[in-house]
Design a protein around this motif. Structure first.
Motif, mmCIF file in Angstrom:
data_model
loop_
_atom_site.group_PDB
_atom_site.id
_atom_site.type_symbol
_atom_site.label_atom_id
_atom_site.label_comp_id
_atom_site.label_asym_id
_atom_site.label_seq_id
_atom_site.Cartn_x
_atom_site.Cartn_y
_atom_site.Cartn_z
ATOM 1 N N VAL A 160 26.497 36.998 -53.087
ATOM 2 C CA VAL A 160 25.905 37.381 -51.792
ATOM 3 C C VAL A 160 26.966 37.866 -50.800
ATOM 4 O O VAL A 160 26.727 37.911 -49.606
ATOM 5 C CB VAL A 160 25.097 36.214 -51.159
ATOM 6 N N ALA A 170 21.589 39.659 -48.679
ATOM 7 C CA ALA A 170 20.463 38.871 -49.191
ATOM 8 C C ALA A 170 19.281 39.797 -49.402
ATOM 9 O O ALA A 170 19.004 40.661 -48.565
ATOM 10 C CB ALA A 170 20.082 37.770 -48.209
ATOM 11 N N GLU A 181 13.550 35.317 -55.560
ATOM 12 C CA GLU A 181 14.966 35.685 -55.593
ATOM 13 C C GLU A 181 15.475 36.015 -54.195
ATOM 14 O O GLU A 181 16.614 35.683 -53.840
ATOM 15 C CB GLU A 181 15.154 36.891 -56.515
ATOM 16 N N ALA A 185 18.560 34.108 -52.382
ATOM 17 C CA ALA A 185 19.739 34.846 -51.914
ATOM 18 C C ALA A 185 19.943 34.619 -50.420
ATOM 19 O O ALA A 185 21.079 34.456 -49.944
ATOM 20 C CB ALA A 185 19.575 36.335 -52.209
#
Ligand code: SF4
Ligand code: SF4
Length: 286
Positions: A160, A170, A181, A185
């Motif tokens: 990230v 993100a 997901e 993130a």
């Protein structure tokens, strides 16, 4: 009713029309198989009499529990037609028939026979493409991948983080992601940012560049090549000066300086020569 997968995703040079970038989108959009099958199941739940044909090249319902959408669609009577990635389905208007559209496709599941399916509507499961964020990319000097999504430092070790210190990523700016997901993130990026802010002091990378005042001619070549705008011109001395807080140690300026006036810490000529000599000695000994 027809669903057609991979519209604008998993494309092939010479088969699909290039995107405005001049390239085809080779990557999988990752969310559209699941979304299309979810929609098909919802339609079947409300109006089971509707015939649904699903044209796909591969079904990729990845993700926890998502395979069940595929199984349920099969149980619900959705008809799956698998096309070859180099022979895409074609949709045409049909003014003579009872249905306004006809989808023509080879079906690899039935020995490659060509099917003509009359439908009322054709729904494209479209790919995911990034917005044009070139202004932001220029401002933060973000790395961009071949697919135009932002590029993290390392997909496993620093997933990230951008190469630019203190900037985190993100979500779908990195590539197609589903909501699970994206939130994972975002949590990781927020943790990284919080850890950074919680520090009393931030340690800088020591491998930054320095200008040798005695060698610098003030030509300003380094000012034009530094990607992080870390070099300015000292108005009094009329030579270049590096802002240590902005320098990331990329070394571009040291390579470009025609006077050899910039040295990057840890990469002096003596150190490089010593490394090469050691490597050659090891090779000769081994
Ligand atoms: S490129 Fe080299 S000589 Fe020219 S201003 Fe920069 S440090 Fe000085
Ligand atoms: S090492 Fe890279 S970031 Fe640092 S001053 Fe030189 S060009 Fe700029």
């Amino acid at each position: 009713m027809a669903f057609i997968h991979c519209a604008g995703a998993r494309q092939h040079e010479g088969v699909n029309m290039p995107q405005p970038t001049g390239r085809v989108n080779e990557y999988c959009a990752r969310t559209c198989c699941t979304a299309a099958l979810y929609a098909a199941n919802e339609i079947k739940a409300r109006q089971p009499e509707i015939m649904i044909y699903d044209f796909y090249q591969d079904i990729r319902t990845y993700g926890r529990g998502h395979e069940s959408y595929y199984e349920k669609a099969s149980e619900n009577g959705v008809v799956f037609i698998r096309f070859h990635p180099h022979r895409l389905p074609r949709v045409r208007h049909d003014t003579a028939g009872r249905s306004p559209l006809v989808v023509t496709s080879q079906d690899l599941l039935t020995n490659g026979i060509e099917l003509q399916v009359p439908v009322d509507c054709a729904i494209l499961a479209t790919g995911v493409v990034p917005h044009d964020i070139s202004e932001l990319v220029d401002m933060y000097k973000c790395a961009v991948g071949y697919d135009s999504f932002l590029l993290e430092v390392h997909p496993k070790l620093r997933p990230v983080e951008l190469a630019v210190s203190g900037v985190f990523l993100a979500g779908s700016c990195q590539g197609p992601m589903d909501i699970t997901e994206c939130t994972a993130a975002a949590a990781a990026a927020a943790s990284k940012a919080a850890a950074l802010i919680a520090q009393a002091q931030v340690e800088m990378d020591p491998f930054i560049s320095k200008v040798d005042d005695t060698l610098c001619t003030g030509c300003q070549t380094c000012l034009t090549v530094c990607p992080y705008e870390a070099i300015t011109r000292d108005p009094v001395k009329k030579i270049a000066t590096v802002n240590e807080a902005l320098c990331t140690g990329c070394g571009t300026c040291a390579a470009a300086c025609p006077s050899g006036a910039i040295r990057q810490a840890g990469f002096s000529e003596e150190q490089i020569h010593a490394e090469v000599a050691m490597l050659l000695a090891d090779t000769a000994a081994g």
